[in-house]
Design a protein around this motif. Structure first.
Motif, PDB file in Angstrom:
ATOM      1  N   GLU A   1      42.303  29.176  22.287  1.00  0.00           N
ATOM      2  CA  GLU A   1      41.308  29.818  23.124  1.00  0.00           C
ATOM      3  C   GLU A   1      41.825  30.789  23.862  1.00  0.00           C
ATOM      4  O   GLU A   1      41.255  31.625  24.600  1.00  0.00           O
ATOM      5  N   CYS A   2      43.187  30.937  23.957  1.00  0.00           N
ATOM      6  CA  CYS A   2      43.850  31.653  25.020  1.00  0.00           C
ATOM      7  C   CYS A   2      44.596  32.941  24.305  1.00  0.00           C
ATOM      8  O   CYS A   2      44.734  34.003  25.068  1.00  0.00           O
TER       9      CYS A   2
ATOM     10  N   LEU B   1      40.503  34.921  32.979  1.00  0.00           N
ATOM     11  CA  LEU B   1      40.766  34.023  31.779  1.00  0.00           C
ATOM     12  C   LEU B   1      41.874  33.110  31.729  1.00  0.00           C
ATOM     13  O   LEU B   1      42.899  33.352  32.525  1.00  0.00           O
TER      14      LEU B   1
ATOM     15  N   SER C   1      47.526  33.102  29.944  1.00  0.00           N
ATOM     16  CA  SER C   1      46.097  32.513  30.299  1.00  0.00           C
ATOM     17  C   SER C   1      46.659  30.990  30.794  1.00  0.00           C
ATOM     18  O   SER C   1      46.957  30.349  29.962  1.00  0.00           O
TER      19      SER C   1
ATOM     20  N   ILE D   1      36.291  32.100  24.699  1.00  0.00           N
ATOM     21  CA  ILE D   1      37.376  32.268  25.658  1.00  0.00           C
ATOM     22  C   ILE D   1      36.912  31.230  26.695  1.00  0.00           C
ATOM     23  O   ILE D   1      35.896  30.589  26.614  1.00  0.00           O
TER      24      ILE D   1
END
Length: 155
Positions: free
Chosen positions: A17-18, A6, A52, A145
C-alpha cells in the motif's frame, strides 16, 4: 491545522500500500534502460526519497515535537483500480481507464525529479510505458493508496 498525506495503515514499511506505485515506476524505468533509452549509470544513481509513515509513527513524532495536540487522526484507503470493496472509498469508476489517470497522478508528483535526472526528452516515454504497466496490472489486482488525515491543535 489539518494535514492529509500518503501513508500506510500498519507498521510494516515494505507493504504494497505504500510502495507499489513506485515499484511500477521503477519497472518502467528499468525497461527503458534495457531498451537503451536510459543510461544504466543514470538509473543506478537515481534516488526518489519517499517515505510513507504509519499512524503510530505520525503520532510519535507529533508528541515528541510537542507543539501540537492531536485532535483527530484518520486512516483512509482509496482504491485506485481493481474490484472495489463497497465499504471503502473508491475512485474505481473515475480511474477505470487503462492506467491513464494513475500515470497522470504519478507523473504530476515525479516529473520534475525525473526530468531533472534523466532529461525532458524521455518523460513522455516513461509515463506511456508506466501507463501500460498499470493498465496490465488493473486486470489482475487491486491498487490502493492510504491517506492519513490529521487535525492538530497548537499547544
Amino acid at each position: 491545522m489539518v494535514l492529509t498525506f500518503l501513508g500506510r495503515s500498519g507498521d510494516d514499511p515494505s507493504t504494497k500500500e505504500c510502495c507499489y506505485f513506485w515499484e511500477l515506476l521503477a519497472l518502467a524505468l528499468n525497461d527503458l534502460v534495457s531498451q537503451g533509452l536510459i543510461e544504466e549509470e543514470k538509473m543506478d544513481s537515481f534516488n526518489l526519497p519517499l517515505y510513507s509513515p504509519s499512524p503510530t509513527e505520525v503520532k510519535s513524532e507529533i508528541l515528541k515535537e510537542g507543539s501540537f495536540d492531536i485532535d483527530a487522526l484518520e486512516v483512509n484507503k482509496m482504491i485506485l483500480y481493481g474490484q472495489p470493496d463497497p465499504n471503502e472509498l473508491s475512485l474505481h469508476n473515475l480511474l477505470n481507464d487503462g492506467g491513464y489517470a494513475v500515470a497522470r497522478c504519478i507523473r504530476a508528483v515525479t516529473e520534475p525529479w525525473l526530468a531533472g535526472h534523466f532529461g525532458e526528452a524521455i518523460i513522455d516515454q516513461v509515463f506511456e510505458h508506466y501507463r501500460e504497466i498499470v493498465g496490465d496490472r488493473m486486470s489482475k489486482e487491486r491498487g490502493e493508496i492510504v491517506n492519513i488525515t490529521l487535525s492538530l491543535i497548537k499547544c
